[in-house]
Design a protein around this motif. Structure first.
Motif, PDB file in Angstrom:
ATOM      1  N   GLU A  15       0.821  -1.215  -0.096  1.00  0.00           N
ATOM      2  CA  GLU A  15      -0.065   0.042   0.164  1.00  0.00           C
ATOM      3  C   GLU A  15       0.753   1.176   0.131  1.00  0.00           C
ATOM      4  OE1 GLU A  15      -3.235   2.153  -0.623  1.00  0.00           O
ATOM      5  OE2 GLU A  15      -3.220   0.026  -0.739  1.00  0.00           O
ATOM      6  N   THR A  16       2.094   1.320   0.783  1.00  0.00           N
ATOM      7  CA  THR A  16       2.884   2.422   0.821  1.00  0.00           C
ATOM      8  C   THR A  16       3.408   2.451  -0.757  1.00  0.00           C
ATOM      9  OG1 THR A  16       3.449   1.764   3.129  1.00  0.00           O
ATOM     10  CG2 THR A  16       5.143   3.106   1.638  1.00  0.00           C
ATOM     11  N   HIS A  17       3.828   1.463  -1.256  1.00  0.00           N
ATOM     12  CA  HIS A  17       4.122   1.561  -2.779  1.00  0.00           C
ATOM     13  C   HIS A  17       3.367   2.331  -3.599  1.00  0.00           C
ATOM     14  CE1 HIS A  17       6.714   0.636  -6.366  1.00  0.00           C
ATOM     15  NE2 HIS A  17       5.565  -0.085  -6.902  1.00  0.00           N
ATOM     16  N   ARG A  18       1.865   1.876  -3.387  1.00  0.00           N
ATOM     17  CA  ARG A  18       0.809   2.643  -4.233  1.00  0.00           C
ATOM     18  C   ARG A  18       0.764   4.092  -3.801  1.00  0.00           C
ATOM     19  NH1 ARG A  18      -1.588  -2.686  -4.089  1.00  0.00           N
ATOM     20  NH2 ARG A  18      -2.373  -2.461  -2.014  1.00  0.00           N
ATOM     21  N   VAL A  19       0.846   4.380  -2.907  1.00  0.00           N
ATOM     22  CA  VAL A  19       0.923   5.771  -2.448  1.00  0.00           C
ATOM     23  C   VAL A  19       2.119   6.599  -2.935  1.00  0.00           C
ATOM     24  CG1 VAL A  19       0.943   7.576  -0.584  1.00  0.00           C
ATOM     25  CG2 VAL A  19      -0.565   5.482  -0.474  1.00  0.00           C
ATOM     26  N   ASP A  21       3.664   5.742  -5.698  1.00  0.00           N
ATOM     27  CA  ASP A  21       3.513   5.859  -6.922  1.00  0.00           C
ATOM     28  C   ASP A  21       2.748   7.118  -7.292  1.00  0.00           C
ATOM     29  OD1 ASP A  21       4.858   3.576  -7.732  1.00  0.00           O
ATOM     30  OD2 ASP A  21       3.000   2.074  -8.005  1.00  0.00           O
ATOM     31  N   ARG A  22       1.668   7.413  -6.505  1.00  0.00           N
ATOM     32  CA  ARG A  22       0.989   8.667  -6.968  1.00  0.00           C
ATOM     33  C   ARG A  22       1.658   9.908  -6.328  1.00  0.00           C
ATOM     34  NH1 ARG A  22      -2.558   8.868  -9.379  1.00  0.00           N
ATOM     35  NH2 ARG A  22      -4.023   7.673  -8.499  1.00  0.00           N
ATOM     36  N   VAL A  23       2.258  10.051  -5.524  1.00  0.00           N
ATOM     37  CA  VAL A  23       2.743  11.331  -5.024  1.00  0.00           C
ATOM     38  C   VAL A  23       4.230  11.425  -5.725  1.00  0.00           C
ATOM     39  CG1 VAL A  23       1.445  11.508  -2.902  1.00  0.00           C
ATOM     40  CG2 VAL A  23       3.859  10.505  -2.905  1.00  0.00           C
ATOM     41  N   GLY A  24       4.837  10.307  -5.957  1.00  0.00           N
ATOM     42  CA  GLY A  24       6.140  10.229  -6.817  1.00  0.00           C
ATOM     43  C   GLY A  24       6.495  10.439  -8.058  1.00  0.00           C
ATOM     44  N   ASP A  25       5.328  10.472  -8.830  1.00  0.00           N
ATOM     45  CA  ASP A  25       5.475  10.688 -10.138  1.00  0.00           C
ATOM     46  C   ASP A  25       5.559  12.008 -10.594  1.00  0.00           C
ATOM     47  OD1 ASP A  25       2.804  12.101 -11.553  1.00  0.00           O
ATOM     48  OD2 ASP A  25       2.064  10.643 -10.281  1.00  0.00           O
ATOM     49  N   LYS A  26       6.186  12.234 -11.668  1.00  0.00           N
ATOM     50  CA  LYS A  26       6.526  13.600 -12.048  1.00  0.00           C
ATOM     51  C   LYS A  26       5.386  14.748 -12.391  1.00  0.00           C
ATOM     52  CE  LYS A  26       7.067  14.087 -17.210  1.00  0.00           C
ATOM     53  NZ  LYS A  26       8.109  14.309 -18.079  1.00  0.00           N
ATOM     54  N   ARG A  62      -7.104  14.146 -10.509  1.00  0.00           N
ATOM     55  CA  ARG A  62      -8.224  13.167  -9.879  1.00  0.00           C
ATOM     56  C   ARG A  62      -7.550  12.293  -8.899  1.00  0.00           C
ATOM     57  NH1 ARG A  62     -11.238  12.034 -15.532  1.00  0.00           N
ATOM     58  NH2 ARG A  62     -12.780  13.766 -15.434  1.00  0.00           N
ATOM     59  N   GLY A  63      -6.449  11.875  -9.376  1.00  0.00           N
ATOM     60  CA  GLY A  63      -5.627  10.912  -8.473  1.00  0.00           C
ATOM     61  C   GLY A  63      -5.181  11.536  -7.205  1.00  0.00           C
ATOM     62  N   LEU A  64      -4.788  12.678  -7.079  1.00  0.00           N
ATOM     63  CA  LEU A  64      -4.464  13.364  -6.114  1.00  0.00           C
ATOM     64  C   LEU A  64      -5.656  13.652  -5.258  1.00  0.00           C
ATOM     65  CD1 LEU A  64      -1.646  15.976  -7.455  1.00  0.00           C
ATOM     66  CD2 LEU A  64      -1.473  13.915  -5.912  1.00  0.00           C
ATOM     67  N   GLU A  65      -6.681  14.183  -5.825  1.00  0.00           N
ATOM     68  CA  GLU A  65      -7.904  14.193  -5.019  1.00  0.00           C
ATOM     69  C   GLU A  65      -8.596  13.102  -4.422  1.00  0.00           C
ATOM     70  OE1 GLU A  65     -12.342  16.170  -6.009  1.00  0.00           O
ATOM     71  OE2 GLU A  65     -11.203  15.624  -7.445  1.00  0.00           O
ATOM     72  N   ARG A  66      -8.529  12.092  -5.187  1.00  0.00           N
ATOM     73  CA  ARG A  66      -8.857  10.756  -4.563  1.00  0.00           C
ATOM     74  C   ARG A  66      -8.008  10.257  -3.294  1.00  0.00           C
ATOM     75  NH1 ARG A  66      -7.407   4.957  -5.620  1.00  0.00           N
ATOM     76  NH2 ARG A  66      -9.295   3.544  -5.183  1.00  0.00           N
ATOM     77  N   ASP A  67      -6.778  10.641  -3.275  1.00  0.00           N
ATOM     78  CA  ASP A  67      -5.874  10.417  -2.235  1.00  0.00           C
ATOM     79  C   ASP A  67      -5.970  11.117  -0.993  1.00  0.00           C
ATOM     80  OD1 ASP A  67      -5.269   7.883  -3.552  1.00  0.00           O
ATOM     81  OD2 ASP A  67      -3.091   8.373  -4.072  1.00  0.00           O
ATOM     82  N   GLY A  68      -6.711  12.230  -1.224  1.00  0.00           N
ATOM     83  CA  GLY A  68      -7.012  13.324  -0.180  1.00  0.00           C
ATOM     84  C   GLY A  68      -5.858  14.456  -0.020  1.00  0.00           C
ATOM     85  N   ILE A  69      -5.359  14.582  -1.120  1.00  0.00           N
ATOM     86  CA  ILE A  69      -4.034  15.185  -1.112  1.00  0.00           C
ATOM     87  C   ILE A  69      -4.465  16.733  -1.733  1.00  0.00           C
ATOM     88  CG2 ILE A  69      -1.793  15.800  -2.138  1.00  0.00           C
ATOM     89  CD1 ILE A  69      -1.373  12.668  -2.112  1.00  0.00           C
ATOM     90  N   VAL A  70      -5.482  16.945  -2.833  1.00  0.00           N
ATOM     91  CA  VAL A  70      -5.851  18.022  -3.283  1.00  0.00           C
ATOM     92  C   VAL A  70      -7.522  18.052  -3.043  1.00  0.00           C
ATOM     93  CG1 VAL A  70      -6.283  19.094  -5.689  1.00  0.00           C
ATOM     94  CG2 VAL A  70      -4.224  18.156  -5.127  1.00  0.00           C
ATOM     95  N   THR A  71      -7.931  19.275  -3.048  1.00  0.00           N
ATOM     96  CA  THR A  71      -9.272  19.370  -3.086  1.00  0.00           C
ATOM     97  C   THR A  71      -9.744  20.086  -4.166  1.00  0.00           C
ATOM     98  OG1 THR A  71     -11.199  19.805  -1.452  1.00  0.00           O
ATOM     99  CG2 THR A  71      -9.493  21.392  -1.598  1.00  0.00           C
ATOM    100  N   ARG A  72     -11.079  19.744  -4.520  1.00  0.00           N
ATOM    101  CA  ARG A  72     -11.339  20.440  -5.888  1.00  0.00           C
ATOM    102  C   ARG A  72     -12.714  21.209  -5.456  1.00  0.00           C
ATOM    103  NH1 ARG A  72     -15.048  18.564  -9.848  1.00  0.00           N
ATOM    104  NH2 ARG A  72     -14.924  19.250 -12.128  1.00  0.00           N
TER     105      ARG A  72
END
Length: 123
Positions: A15-19, A21-26, A62-72
């Motif tokens: 699960e850490t790897h999946r997180v 992947d989200r925050v670490g992509d360019k 969308r990915g950042l919003e899904r993970d609770g990092i960004v709000t729209r």
């Protein structure tokens, strides 16, 4: 730092790897960095995240919003106005992302030399 955890494939680490992947992509890194300066509209983000396509920016947000990092936030006006901002959780990433960006910028020359050396061996 205990690196032994990196060698295991426990469910929590997957699960850490999946997180990561989200925050670490360019594109996520760039987007988080831009949003660290404040709330932005989609067009502002598109302009400031150099080289990103509209489709990729949409997917990244969308990915950042899904993970609770960004709000729209959508405002009920015509034409619709949509703004993006970092959540409190997203703000906890800013220092780490900035450190990574600073590291990359401070080592550009070394990395370029390493690449040149490596590429010259490949021929």
């Amino acid at each position: 730092m205990d690196v032994s955890a990196f060698r295991h494939h426990e469910p929590a680490l997957c699960e850490t790897h999946r997180v990561l992947d989200r925050v670490g992509d360019k594109w996520s890194l760039y987007t988080i960095t831009v949003l660290a300066t404040g709330t932005k509209r989609f067009t502002e983000l598109k302009r400031e995240v150099d080289g990103i396509s509209q489709r990729m920016l949409t997917a990244t947000l969308r990915g950042l919003e899904r993970d609770g990092i960004v709000t729209r936030t959508v405002y009920p006006v015509i034409p619709p106005r949509v703004e993006y901002t970092l959540t409190p959780l997203g703000h906890t990433l800013v220092d780490a992302v900035q450190s990574l960006m600073n590291w990359a910028e401070s080592h550009l020359e070394e990395i370029a030399l390493a690449r040149k050396s490596y590429d010259s061996r490949e021929g």
